[in-house]
Design an enzyme around this catalytic site. Structure first.
Site, PDB file in Angstrom:
ATOM      1  N   ASP A   1       0.736  -1.213  -0.020  1.00 31.90           N
ATOM      2  CA  ASP A   1      -0.153   0.006  -0.006  1.00 31.90           C
ATOM      3  C   ASP A   1       0.889   1.168   0.215  1.00 31.90           C
ATOM      4  O   ASP A   1       1.551   1.569   0.932  1.00 31.90           O
ATOM      5  CB  ASP A   1      -0.961   0.032   1.235  1.00 31.90           C
ATOM      6  CG  ASP A   1      -1.685   1.063   1.582  1.00 31.90           C
ATOM      7  OD1 ASP A   1      -1.656   2.138   0.684  1.00 31.90           O
ATOM      8  OD2 ASP A   1      -2.449   1.148   2.480  1.00 31.90           O
ATOM      9  N   ILE A   2       0.952   1.982  -1.040  1.00 29.08           N
ATOM     10  CA  ILE A   2       1.716   3.320  -1.390  1.00 29.08           C
ATOM     11  C   ILE A   2       1.653   4.245  -0.186  1.00 29.08           C
ATOM     12  O   ILE A   2       2.572   4.806   0.054  1.00 29.08           O
ATOM     13  CB  ILE A   2       1.597   3.545  -2.441  1.00 29.08           C
ATOM     14  CG1 ILE A   2       2.843   4.572  -3.054  1.00 29.08           C
ATOM     15  CG2 ILE A   2       0.296   4.741  -2.855  1.00 29.08           C
ATOM     16  CD1 ILE A   2       3.144   4.935  -4.508  1.00 29.08           C
TER      17      ILE A   2
ATOM     18  N   ASN B   1      -6.026  12.855 -11.090  1.00 26.16           N
ATOM     19  CA  ASN B   1      -6.683  13.204 -12.484  1.00 26.16           C
ATOM     20  C   ASN B   1      -6.559  14.612 -12.598  1.00 26.16           C
ATOM     21  O   ASN B   1      -5.908  15.288 -11.542  1.00 26.16           O
ATOM     22  CB  ASN B   1      -8.339  12.720 -12.477  1.00 26.16           C
ATOM     23  CG  ASN B   1      -9.145  13.142 -11.162  1.00 26.16           C
ATOM     24  OD1 ASN B   1      -9.122  14.561 -10.959  1.00 26.16           O
ATOM     25  ND2 ASN B   1      -9.595  12.455 -10.285  1.00 26.16           N
TER      26      ASN B   1
ATOM     27  N   GLY C   1      -9.767   4.767  -6.058  1.00 24.97           N
ATOM     28  CA  GLY C   1      -8.282   3.944  -6.465  1.00 24.97           C
ATOM     29  C   GLY C   1      -7.093   4.552  -5.503  1.00 24.97           C
ATOM     30  O   GLY C   1      -7.478   4.869  -4.273  1.00 24.97           O
ATOM     31  N   VAL C   2      -6.019   4.918  -5.951  1.00 27.47           N
ATOM     32  CA  VAL C   2      -5.041   5.082  -5.182  1.00 27.47           C
ATOM     33  C   VAL C   2      -5.041   6.691  -4.726  1.00 27.47           C
ATOM     34  O   VAL C   2      -4.600   7.095  -3.674  1.00 27.47           O
ATOM     35  CB  VAL C   2      -3.515   4.748  -5.916  1.00 27.47           C
ATOM     36  CG1 VAL C   2      -3.231   5.804  -7.035  1.00 27.47           C
ATOM     37  CG2 VAL C   2      -2.562   4.645  -4.983  1.00 27.47           C
ATOM     38  N   ASP C   3      -5.583   7.283  -5.493  1.00 25.40           N
ATOM     39  CA  ASP C   3      -5.734   8.866  -5.436  1.00 25.40           C
ATOM     40  C   ASP C   3      -6.875   8.809  -4.011  1.00 25.40           C
ATOM     41  O   ASP C   3      -6.328   9.657  -3.244  1.00 25.40           O
ATOM     42  CB  ASP C   3      -6.515   9.502  -6.617  1.00 25.40           C
ATOM     43  CG  ASP C   3      -6.634  10.910  -6.352  1.00 25.40           C
ATOM     44  OD1 ASP C   3      -6.055  11.304  -5.460  1.00 25.40           O
ATOM     45  OD2 ASP C   3      -7.251  11.395  -7.374  1.00 25.40           O
TER      46      ASP C   3
ATOM     47  N   SER D   1      -2.097   4.693 -14.226  1.00 24.32           N
ATOM     48  CA  SER D   1      -3.087   4.371 -15.511  1.00 24.32           C
ATOM     49  C   SER D   1      -3.359   2.789 -15.498  1.00 24.32           C
ATOM     50  O   SER D   1      -4.179   2.665 -16.523  1.00 24.32           O
ATOM     51  CB  SER D   1      -2.454   4.961 -16.796  1.00 24.32           C
ATOM     52  OG  SER D   1      -2.534   6.106 -16.764  1.00 24.32           O
TER      53      SER D   1
ATOM     54  N   GLY E   1      -5.260   1.181 -13.555  1.00 28.11           N
ATOM     55  CA  GLY E   1      -6.488   0.947 -12.879  1.00 28.11           C
ATOM     56  C   GLY E   1      -7.900   1.397 -13.777  1.00 28.11           C
ATOM     57  O   GLY E   1      -7.792   0.874 -14.558  1.00 28.11           O
ATOM     58  N   ALA E   2      -8.282   2.230 -12.948  1.00 30.59           N
ATOM     59  CA  ALA E   2      -9.553   3.053 -13.789  1.00 30.59           C
ATOM     60  C   ALA E   2      -9.144   3.421 -15.111  1.00 30.59           C
ATOM     61  O   ALA E   2     -10.100   3.691 -15.955  1.00 30.59           O
ATOM     62  CB  ALA E   2     -10.058   4.228 -12.727  1.00 30.59           C
TER      63      ALA E   2
HETATM   64  P1  ADP Z   1      -5.519   5.275 -12.608  1.00 29.56           P
HETATM   65  O1  ADP Z   1      -6.847   6.084 -12.662  1.00 29.56           O
HETATM   66  O2  ADP Z   1      -4.165   6.224 -13.124  1.00 29.56           O
HETATM   67  O3  ADP Z   1      -5.706   4.105 -13.549  1.00 29.56           O
HETATM   68  P2  ADP Z   1      -6.252   3.718 -10.220  1.00 29.56           P
HETATM   69  O4  ADP Z   1      -5.932   4.368  -8.910  1.00 29.56           O
HETATM   70  O5  ADP Z   1      -7.428   3.531 -10.627  1.00 29.56           O
HETATM   71  O6  ADP Z   1      -5.274   4.758 -11.173  1.00 29.56           O
HETATM   72  O7  ADP Z   1      -5.060   2.564 -10.296  1.00 29.56           O
HETATM   73  C1  ADP Z   1      -3.681   2.685 -10.417  1.00 29.56           C
HETATM   74  C2  ADP Z   1      -3.146   1.541  -9.703  1.00 29.56           C
HETATM   75  O8  ADP Z   1      -3.006   1.494  -8.386  1.00 29.56           O
HETATM   76  C3  ADP Z   1      -3.813  -0.076  -9.889  1.00 29.56           C
HETATM   77  O9  ADP Z   1      -3.058  -0.964 -10.205  1.00 29.56           O
HETATM   78  C4  ADP Z   1      -4.520  -0.250  -8.376  1.00 29.56           C
HETATM   79  O10 ADP Z   1      -4.665  -1.545  -8.159  1.00 29.56           O
HETATM   80  C5  ADP Z   1      -3.377   0.557  -7.663  1.00 29.56           C
HETATM   81  N1  ADP Z   1      -3.628   0.967  -6.194  1.00 29.56           N
HETATM   82  C6  ADP Z   1      -4.927   1.173  -5.792  1.00 29.56           C
HETATM   83  N2  ADP Z   1      -4.761   1.587  -4.352  1.00 29.56           N
HETATM   84  C7  ADP Z   1      -3.553   1.410  -3.934  1.00 29.56           C
HETATM   85  C8  ADP Z   1      -2.471   1.487  -2.943  1.00 29.56           C
HETATM   86  N3  ADP Z   1      -2.974   2.194  -1.845  1.00 29.56           N
HETATM   87  N4  ADP Z   1      -1.202   1.534  -3.013  1.00 29.56           N
HETATM   88  C9  ADP Z   1      -0.643   1.156  -4.138  1.00 29.56           C
HETATM   89  N5  ADP Z   1      -1.321   1.113  -5.211  1.00 29.56           N
HETATM   90  C10 ADP Z   1      -2.686   1.191  -5.155  1.00 29.56           C
END
Ligand code: ADP
Length: 168
Positions: free
Chosen positions: A9-10, A23, A31-33, A121, A123-124
């Site tokens: 988890d980042i 975004n 997601g990660v944001d 990029s 994920g979503a």
């Molecule tokens: P994007 O819109 O740029 O695709 P996302 O957040 O939807 O971004 O996904 C990008 C990647 O981050 C995906 O592989 C997702 O599984 C991953 N991700 C989601 N939460 C975390 C987290 N807490 N730590 C690390 N990676 C994460």
């Protein structure tokens, strides 16, 4: 530069800077944001709003990067970047590479010695993990400059970690 891929988890990364797959609006999201905003606390959103009211009135462009403090995170800085959204026809790999190199530029300007990236990029925004991992590894290995000594790819999913390990 040392380059490491690991599962995790980042928001818990102990690097000087972590990168947010944000975004263009810079006002949080899923997601990660969402995870980064949740862990950093409400001051992160205030800092992002300040950027939107000053230097980034039209938001952040795809492929660009900008820093805020990390607030409640272990990381001192969050570097926000915007990946191309494949689901909206943004298929240019140079824009995705730019997310990684611009984030490194910003981290270096701040004096960060270590940085952690998610799979921007993947994920979503709909890019295949294989493409993201190859583009990310090429971009980071091709980038040179002090003071960054360590780049960590912190991947949430085992599948994405496997792709990054193959690319490395
Ligand atoms: P994007 O819109 O740029 O695709 P996302 O957040 O939807 O971004 O996904 C990008 C990647 O981050 C995906 O592989 C997702 O599984 C991953 N991700 C989601 N939460 C975390 C987290 N807490 N730590 C690390 N990676 C994460």
């Amino acid at each position: 530069m040392r380059i490491i891929a690991e599962q995790g988890d980042i928001t818990r990364a102990g690097t000087d800077a972590i990168v947010n797959a944000a975004n263009s609006l810079l006002l949080g999201g899923g997601g990660v944001d969402g995870a980064i905003h949740h862990a950093a606390g409400p001051k992160l959103l205030e800092a992002c709003r300040r950027l939107r009211n000053t230097t980034h009135r039209d938001g952040l462009e795809v492929g660009d990067a900008v820093a805020t403090p990390g607030f409640d995170l272990p990381a001192r800085w969050v570097i926000h970047t915007v990946g191309p959204n494949r689901n909206r026809g943004q298929t240019d790999p140079t824009l995705l590479a730019s997310c990684f190199t611009r984030s490194l530029d910003v981290a270096a300007e701040l004096g960060a010695r270590s940085i952690a990236f998610p799979a921007v990029s993947a994920g979503a925004f709909g890019w295949p993990a294989d493409d993201v991992s190859r583009i990310a590894v090429d971009a980071v290995t091709g980038w040179h400059g002090p003071p960054i000594e360590e780049t960590r790819f912190v991947l949430f999913d085992q599948r994405v970690l496997t792709a990054f390990e193959a690319a490395l």
